[in-house]
Design an enzyme around this catalytic site. Structure first.
Site, PDB file in Angstrom:
ATOM      1  N   GLY A 111       0.631  -1.336  -0.102  1.00 42.66           N
ATOM      2  CA  GLY A 111      -0.069  -0.009   0.085  1.00 42.66           C
ATOM      3  C   GLY A 111       0.839   1.230  -0.150  1.00 42.66           C
ATOM      4  O   GLY A 111       0.269   2.423  -0.321  1.00 42.66           O
ATOM      5  N   GLU A 117       3.652   3.948   6.166  1.00 42.52           N
ATOM      6  CA  GLU A 117       2.780   3.324   6.044  1.00 42.52           C
ATOM      7  C   GLU A 117       1.600   3.975   5.177  1.00 42.52           C
ATOM      8  O   GLU A 117       1.418   5.049   5.062  1.00 42.52           O
ATOM      9  CB  GLU A 117       2.016   2.776   7.370  1.00 42.52           C
ATOM     10  CG  GLU A 117       2.605   1.894   8.018  1.00 42.52           C
ATOM     11  CD  GLU A 117       1.719   0.588   7.539  1.00 42.52           C
ATOM     12  OE1 GLU A 117       1.108   0.616   6.471  1.00 42.52           O
ATOM     13  OE2 GLU A 117       1.869  -0.454   8.387  1.00 42.52           O
ATOM     14  N   ASP A 118       0.746   3.138   4.471  1.00 42.15           N
ATOM     15  CA  ASP A 118      -0.344   4.017   3.806  1.00 42.15           C
ATOM     16  C   ASP A 118      -1.543   4.137   4.856  1.00 42.15           C
ATOM     17  O   ASP A 118      -1.750   5.271   4.897  1.00 42.15           O
ATOM     18  CB  ASP A 118      -0.976   2.865   2.757  1.00 42.15           C
ATOM     19  CG  ASP A 118      -1.147   1.476   3.402  1.00 42.15           C
ATOM     20  OD1 ASP A 118      -1.047   1.073   4.472  1.00 42.15           O
ATOM     21  OD2 ASP A 118      -1.803   0.482   2.410  1.00 42.15           O
ATOM     22  N   ASP A 159      -4.803   1.033  10.948  1.00 41.76           N
ATOM     23  CA  ASP A 159      -6.233   0.951  11.322  1.00 41.76           C
ATOM     24  C   ASP A 159      -6.243   0.542  12.671  1.00 41.76           C
ATOM     25  O   ASP A 159      -6.312   1.416  13.527  1.00 41.76           O
ATOM     26  CB  ASP A 159      -6.643  -0.308  10.026  1.00 41.76           C
ATOM     27  CG  ASP A 159      -8.250  -0.749  10.163  1.00 41.76           C
ATOM     28  OD1 ASP A 159      -9.027   0.166  11.110  1.00 41.76           O
ATOM     29  OD2 ASP A 159      -8.472  -1.588   9.723  1.00 41.76           O
ATOM     30  N   LYS A 171      -6.982   5.857  11.366  1.00 42.52           N
ATOM     31  CA  LYS A 171      -8.169   5.635  11.730  1.00 42.52           C
ATOM     32  C   LYS A 171      -8.197   5.792  13.188  1.00 42.52           C
ATOM     33  O   LYS A 171      -8.248   4.679  13.996  1.00 42.52           O
ATOM     34  CB  LYS A 171      -8.793   4.731  11.252  1.00 42.52           C
ATOM     35  CG  LYS A 171      -8.987   4.387   9.702  1.00 42.52           C
ATOM     36  CD  LYS A 171      -9.716   3.159   9.407  1.00 42.52           C
ATOM     37  CE  LYS A 171      -9.964   2.959   7.716  1.00 42.52           C
ATOM     38  NZ  LYS A 171     -10.240   1.536   7.244  1.00 42.52           N
ATOM     39  N   PHE A 190     -13.962   2.177   5.120  1.00 43.29           N
ATOM     40  CA  PHE A 190     -12.835   1.732   4.153  1.00 43.29           C
ATOM     41  C   PHE A 190     -12.715   2.440   3.090  1.00 43.29           C
ATOM     42  O   PHE A 190     -13.447   3.177   2.538  1.00 43.29           O
ATOM     43  CB  PHE A 190     -13.649   0.294   3.734  1.00 43.29           C
ATOM     44  CG  PHE A 190     -12.505  -0.504   3.192  1.00 43.29           C
ATOM     45  CD1 PHE A 190     -11.533  -1.238   3.849  1.00 43.29           C
ATOM     46  CD2 PHE A 190     -12.455  -0.495   1.881  1.00 43.29           C
ATOM     47  CE1 PHE A 190     -10.717  -2.011   3.466  1.00 43.29           C
ATOM     48  CE2 PHE A 190     -11.535  -1.157   1.085  1.00 43.29           C
ATOM     49  CZ  PHE A 190     -10.520  -1.968   1.878  1.00 43.29           C
ATOM     50  N   VAL A 191     -11.375   2.778   2.834  1.00 41.66           N
ATOM     51  CA  VAL A 191     -10.953   3.524   1.688  1.00 41.66           C
ATOM     52  C   VAL A 191     -10.083   2.869   0.814  1.00 41.66           C
ATOM     53  O   VAL A 191      -9.398   1.718   0.988  1.00 41.66           O
ATOM     54  CB  VAL A 191      -9.989   4.917   2.271  1.00 41.66           C
ATOM     55  CG1 VAL A 191     -11.043   5.647   3.136  1.00 41.66           C
ATOM     56  CG2 VAL A 191      -8.932   4.511   3.210  1.00 41.66           C
ATOM     57  N   ASP A 236      -6.069  -0.834  -1.431  1.00 43.35           N
ATOM     58  CA  ASP A 236      -6.636  -1.838  -2.320  1.00 43.35           C
ATOM     59  C   ASP A 236      -7.955  -2.256  -1.767  1.00 43.35           C
ATOM     60  O   ASP A 236      -8.232  -2.143  -0.632  1.00 43.35           O
ATOM     61  CB  ASP A 236      -5.930  -2.949  -2.781  1.00 43.35           C
ATOM     62  CG  ASP A 236      -5.690  -3.854  -1.550  1.00 43.35           C
ATOM     63  OD1 ASP A 236      -5.263  -3.436  -0.398  1.00 43.35           O
ATOM     64  OD2 ASP A 236      -5.927  -4.865  -1.608  1.00 43.35           O
ATOM     65  N   ARG A 292      -5.538   0.253  -6.351  1.00 44.87           N
ATOM     66  CA  ARG A 292      -4.240   0.893  -6.091  1.00 44.87           C
ATOM     67  C   ARG A 292      -3.830   1.863  -6.977  1.00 44.87           C
ATOM     68  O   ARG A 292      -3.100   2.831  -6.701  1.00 44.87           O
ATOM     69  CB  ARG A 292      -3.079  -0.184  -5.887  1.00 44.87           C
ATOM     70  CG  ARG A 292      -3.455  -1.093  -4.691  1.00 44.87           C
ATOM     71  CD  ARG A 292      -2.003  -2.043  -4.789  1.00 44.87           C
ATOM     72  NE  ARG A 292      -2.247  -3.191  -3.834  1.00 44.87           N
ATOM     73  CZ  ARG A 292      -2.279  -3.392  -2.712  1.00 44.87           C
ATOM     74  NH1 ARG A 292      -2.121  -2.224  -1.614  1.00 44.87           N
ATOM     75  NH2 ARG A 292      -2.416  -4.639  -1.977  1.00 44.87           N
TER      76      ARG A 292
END
Ligand code: IMP
Length: 180
Positions: free
Chosen positions: A48, A102-103, A106, A134, A156-157, A163, A169
């Site tokens: 990600g 990091e992307d 969570d 988040k 959720f994104v 992805d 992506r």
């Protein structure tokens, strides 16, 4: 495009590329100030983070190195709660100033695991830059989380490296799911 479909799921526009780039520029400036006189090693968490890393690194004016590693733990839209092995963590990180890229964070499970493994190798310092966080989903206290792009709701994104079942992506902007 304001609404898109990825596989079976509907998404709407959330963060446009222009806003992402503006924020990433600021993160880069902050890192340039904080790491002056140092040579940080950026370690991206695949898959990600690849677009975020590419854009972030272009804002860094310090001497620096870039590496990537991988952890696979996520399927569909909810965390399996399981973290698998780290693959490709650079060997010689003792004494280095590490910035994990990091992307999204969570629950924080993945990152907690990564931090533990990295600290075992005695780096000089470790910080984390995550494009998205988040806060209401976070279950672990992670004091190394220093350079956050955007705090977002627990939705959720997809897009800009993130992805949904392997797809999306390549989207330039970030979209959020319109239903759970
Ligand atoms: P955590 O271990 O629960 O913090 O999950 C972190 C990983 O889950 C991220 O690196 C992503 O790969 C994935 N993930 C979490 N939320 C999302 C999302 O909203 N969209 C896409 N992937 C996500």
């Amino acid at each position: 495009m304001n609404k898109i479909k990825v596989e079976d799921k509907e998404f709407e526009i959330f963060l446009e590329n222009d806003a992402l780039n503006k924020r990433i520029r600021l993160l880069g400036i902050q890192i340039n100030i904080d790491y002056e006189g140092k040579c940080p090693l950026f370690i991206g968490v695949l898959n990600g983070s690849f677009l975020f890393m590419a854009d972030l690194i272009k804002e860094i004016s310090l001497p620096c190195e870039v590496a990537f590693m991988r952890v696979a733990s996520y399927e569909g839209t909810s965390s399996s709660g399981k973290v698998k092995e780290l693959i490709g963590l650079p060997e010689n990180i003792e004494g280095r100033d590490i910035i994990i890229v990091e992307d999204i964070v969570d629950t924080g499970l993945t990152l907690t695991h990564i931090l533990k493994m990295i600290k075992e190798k005695n780096p000089a310092s470790v910080k984390v830059s995550s494009l998205l966080l988040k806060p209401s989903a976070l279950k672990y206290d992670i004091e190394e989380l220093e350079y956050i792009g955007f705090e977002i709701p627990n939705e959720f994104v997809v897009g800009y490296g993130l992805d949904y079942n392997g797809l999306g992506r390549n989207l330039t902007d970030i979209y959020r799911a319109t239903e759970a």
